[in-house]
Design a protein around this motif. Structure first.
Motif, PDB file in Angstrom:
ATOM      1  N   SER A 152       0.847  -1.204   0.000  1.00  0.00           N
ATOM      2  CA  SER A 152       0.000   0.000   0.000  1.00  0.00           C
ATOM      3  C   SER A 152       0.875   1.244   0.000  1.00  0.00           C
ATOM      4  O   SER A 152       2.008   1.235   0.483  1.00  0.00           O
ATOM      5  CB  SER A 152      -0.916  -0.002   1.229  1.00  0.00           C
ATOM      6  OG  SER A 152      -0.136  -0.022   2.429  1.00  0.00           O
ATOM      7  N   LEU A 172      -1.343   7.346  -1.866  1.00  0.00           N
ATOM      8  CA  LEU A 172      -2.576   7.008  -2.601  1.00  0.00           C
ATOM      9  C   LEU A 172      -3.703   6.675  -1.644  1.00  0.00           C
ATOM     10  O   LEU A 172      -4.654   5.967  -2.023  1.00  0.00           O
ATOM     11  CB  LEU A 172      -2.312   5.820  -3.534  1.00  0.00           C
ATOM     12  CG  LEU A 172      -1.194   5.994  -4.568  1.00  0.00           C
ATOM     13  CD1 LEU A 172      -1.049   4.725  -5.409  1.00  0.00           C
ATOM     14  CD2 LEU A 172      -1.480   7.197  -5.465  1.00  0.00           C
ATOM     15  N   ASN A 225      -3.344   4.865   1.076  1.00  0.00           N
ATOM     16  CA  ASN A 225      -3.080   3.462   1.454  1.00  0.00           C
ATOM     17  C   ASN A 225      -3.612   2.461   0.432  1.00  0.00           C
ATOM     18  O   ASN A 225      -3.844   1.292   0.766  1.00  0.00           O
ATOM     19  CB  ASN A 225      -3.659   3.157   2.848  1.00  0.00           C
ATOM     20  CG  ASN A 225      -2.904   3.892   3.942  1.00  0.00           C
ATOM     21  OD1 ASN A 225      -1.683   4.040   3.879  1.00  0.00           O
ATOM     22  ND2 ASN A 225      -3.644   4.368   4.946  1.00  0.00           N
ATOM     23  N   ARG A 226      -3.815   2.915  -0.770  1.00  0.00           N
ATOM     24  CA  ARG A 226      -4.171   1.979  -1.839  1.00  0.00           C
ATOM     25  C   ARG A 226      -2.894   1.410  -2.445  1.00  0.00           C
ATOM     26  O   ARG A 226      -1.808   1.975  -2.311  1.00  0.00           O
ATOM     27  CB  ARG A 226      -4.989   2.689  -2.919  1.00  0.00           C
ATOM     28  CG  ARG A 226      -6.341   3.177  -2.456  1.00  0.00           C
ATOM     29  CD  ARG A 226      -7.116   3.773  -3.629  1.00  0.00           C
ATOM     30  NE  ARG A 226      -8.440   4.222  -3.235  1.00  0.00           N
ATOM     31  CZ  ARG A 226      -8.705   5.428  -2.729  1.00  0.00           C
ATOM     32  NH1 ARG A 226      -7.718   6.308  -2.580  1.00  0.00           N
ATOM     33  NH2 ARG A 226      -9.940   5.749  -2.391  1.00  0.00           N
ATOM     34  N   SER A 227      -3.021   0.328  -3.168  1.00  0.00           N
ATOM     35  CA  SER A 227      -1.880  -0.287  -3.839  1.00  0.00           C
ATOM     36  C   SER A 227      -1.983  -0.053  -5.337  1.00  0.00           C
ATOM     37  O   SER A 227      -3.025   0.401  -5.837  1.00  0.00           O
ATOM     38  CB  SER A 227      -1.840  -1.796  -3.554  1.00  0.00           C
ATOM     39  OG  SER A 227      -3.004  -2.425  -4.053  1.00  0.00           O
ATOM     40  N   THR A 285      -0.946  -1.988  -9.215  1.00  0.00           N
ATOM     41  CA  THR A 285      -0.645  -3.280  -9.816  1.00  0.00           C
ATOM     42  C   THR A 285       0.205  -3.073 -11.063  1.00  0.00           C
ATOM     43  O   THR A 285       0.289  -1.966 -11.597  1.00  0.00           O
ATOM     44  CB  THR A 285      -1.935  -4.033 -10.199  1.00  0.00           C
ATOM     45  OG1 THR A 285      -2.650  -3.254 -11.165  1.00  0.00           O
ATOM     46  CG2 THR A 285      -2.799  -4.280  -8.971  1.00  0.00           C
TER      47      THR A 285
END
Length: 373
Positions: free
Chosen positions: A318, A322, A324-326, A328
């Motif tokens: 994470s 962002l 705590n978004r990841s 890809t």
């Protein structure tokens, strides 16, 4: 004029000086042996103003034994205490020169040997040793003049003035040589330091020229250099694998969070790539949000497993920037085959990458693991 001060000798300098001391000690033995041989041959072959008993005892054996004993003592001091070895060396040299002068004072040039220890002291580039040696020679001259009546017999009034003056002049010249030599050494050291700094700067510039400033991975140009070398080795029987990695929806990250946040994400993904690849592999930022990896010393299945592990690690990480978004990534992977060229292999892997991106992204696509639409 203020005399320039110099730092105390370093350990390396003391080691070099110890080597010179050993050479001087060997020279003392040579001088003793040559003097012994010269005296003996002079007695045997030339008219000599002494009977055999006085010659062998007082001129040959006793002085030789005494000079040898002094040299042995100096060598012993040099062995047990490097600190005092310099002083022992020059005291021994002064005593040897005194005996040579005493035994050969009828030879006009012989008193000049009293200057040799001063000249020899310049080898060590230490003014304190030269001054100490000069003091020894003045003391030696005084001892010879006061207690050796034959020495006084061969001296005239001019010699009483000339010899001390020559000692002083020789000391001044030796000091100038030492100061000049030390300044030359300092200049050489400064030049070497400057050269080392230049080499370091060139190395840093070379590194900067080969790496991407944002991600610290190799840059586009460096990748092609490694890629071409990999192809040359592959043609000789050392295969490799090529992977292209692209961050999914990166334009949306830039549009939503700004380019500064996009740069941070790029840097973090590059770090994850670097941390999750083999030490033998080479990773580069190919352009924008795209990365290229050359994988060596592993089978295709091992390379596939490594890239899948890397993809999962990136997806599980994470980013505070962002919320705590990841993010890809999509990956295309293919092994080199004998029919591949530089262009064809890259185009094949690029096609696999875009197949991964068209089929829901966040996957690794290979010729053996095709995309599922």
């Amino acid at each position: 004029m203020k005399m320039r001060s110099f730092p105390s000798p370093s350990y390396a300098q003391l080691q070099r000086q110890t080597k010179w001391i050993k050479w001087f000690m060997r020279t003392y033995w040579i001088v003793i042996a040559v003097h012994f041989a010269a005296q003996l041959l002079s007695f045997l072959l030339l008219p000599y103003p002494s009977d055999a008993h006085n010659f062998y005892y007082y001129i040959l054996l006793y002085p030789t034994i005494l000079m040898s004993a002094v040299t042995v003592l100096a060598q012993y001091i040099q062995h047990v205490s490097v600190k005092y070895s310099f002083y022992a060396l020059f005291i021994a040299g002064t005593i040897i020169s005194m005996y040579i002068i005493h035994l050969n004072m009828d030879i006009r040039i012989i008193p000049a040997t009293i200057l040799l220890p001063i000249v020899a002291s310049t080898v060590f580039f230490r003014i304190n040793l030269t001054l100490f040696t000069a003091g020894l020679q003045i003391i030696a001259f005084g001892i010879l003049y006061k207690w050796d009546h034959l020495f006084r017999l061969y001296l005239n009034d001019f010699d009483l003035i000339a010899i001390p003056i020559f000692i002083i002049i020789c000391t001044l010249v030796a000091s100038i040589i030492i100061i000049s030599g030390r300044e030359l050494v300092n200049d050489l050291e400064a030049t070497m330091i400057a050269k080392q700094e230049l080499i370091a700067q060139n190395t840093m510039m070379s590194k900067l020229a080969k790496t991407d400033a944002l991600t610290s991975l190799f840059n586009h140009i460096s990748f092609h250099e490694f890629y071409e070398k990999a192809l040359v080795h592959a043609e000789k029987g050392t295969p490799f694998h090529l992977a292209l990695i692209d961050i999914d929806n990166f334009k949306k990250i830039n549009d939503t969070y700004g380019h500064r946040t996009g740069d941070i994400v790029l840097s973090k993904v590059a770090q994850l790539i670097r941390d999750n690849m083999s030490p033998a592999d080479i990773a580069a930022r190919y352009g924008g949000e795209e990365f290229a990896v050359l994988l060596f010393e592993q089978t295709f299945e091992e390379a596939y497993k490594l890239m899948e592990n890397m993809r999962k690690k990136i997806a599980q990480t994470s980013h505070e920037e962002l919320g705590n978004r990841s993010v890809t990534v999509s990956i295309g992977l293919k092994s080199y085959s004998p029919n591949d060229t530089k262009v064809s292999l890259f185009e094949d892997v690029d096609a696999l990458l875009y197949a991964a991106k068209r089929s829901s992204k966040n996957k690794t696509v290979t010729p053996f693991h095709p995309a599922q639409y």
